[in-house]
Write a protein that holds these residues in place. Structure first.
Motif: not given
Length: 183
Positions: A1-23
């Motif tokens: 389970m990711p350490h932060i709530a991503l609000g999506n179920d995408l794996p790896g960096i895709t989930g992180l990028m969807a969570h923070r489109p600004d970065t």
């Protein structure tokens, strides 16, 4: 389970990028410049360097993703990628690429200059300044990407088809928009 709530179920960096489109935009632009823009190294070779550094960093998502991206672009396909990730010294790659993988391994290993011996070996195999620059920058950037993915304990995809599907999209479109979805 990711350490932060991503609000999506995408794996790896895709989930992180969807969570923070600004970065995601700048990170995707950097990946596109390093791995897809014109270079003296083929895109498949650059993806292989990224996969190798990711394997050295024990980042399964990135090693598998970039391994699939490399396999889709290199004549030896997945068999070649597996050989390089297992042992680049015995893998069926050119001397130049093997020497550049050694450069990448030194960059991954510590934040200090690549040894004169390793640089000389790469030059002896035909690597030029652009090859060396790009290899060092790919290796350094993937240490960052790997730490981003691993540091936040992102999830892996449910099956390997995710990697093959993503590879088709990357080969066709590059790292557009900073997000590479599995759909």
């Amino acid at each position: 389970m990711p350490h932060i709530a991503l609000g999506n179920d995408l794996p790896g960096i895709t989930g992180l990028m969807a969570h923070r489109p600004d970065t995601a935009g700048p990170l995707g632009d950097l990946a596109n410049a390093l791995l897809r823009a014109p270079s003296s190294l083929d895109p498949g070779e650059r993806e292989l360097i990224a996969a190798y550094v990711s394997r050295l960093n024990d980042t399964e998502f990135c090693a598998s993703s970039h391994g699939a991206f490399a396999a889709a672009q290199l004549a030896g396909g997945q068999q070649l990628v597996r050989a390089v990730l297992a042992d680049p010294a015995t893998a069926p790659v050119s001397g130049r690429l093997r020497a550049l993988l050694n450069v990448a391994a030194e960059v991954q290993g510590s934040a200090r200059p690549v040894s004169d011996r390793t640089i000389a070996a790469a030059r002896a195999e035909g690597a030029d300044d652009t090859d060396l620059h790009d290899t060092v920058l790919i290796a350094a950037a993937f240490c960052m990407y790997n730490r981003y993915v691993s540091g936040l304990a992102t999830e892996l995809p449910k099956d390997d088809e995710y990697y093959r599907h993503s590879a088709r999209r990357i080969v066709a479109d590059g790292y557009r928009g900073g997000i590479v979805r599995g759909d």
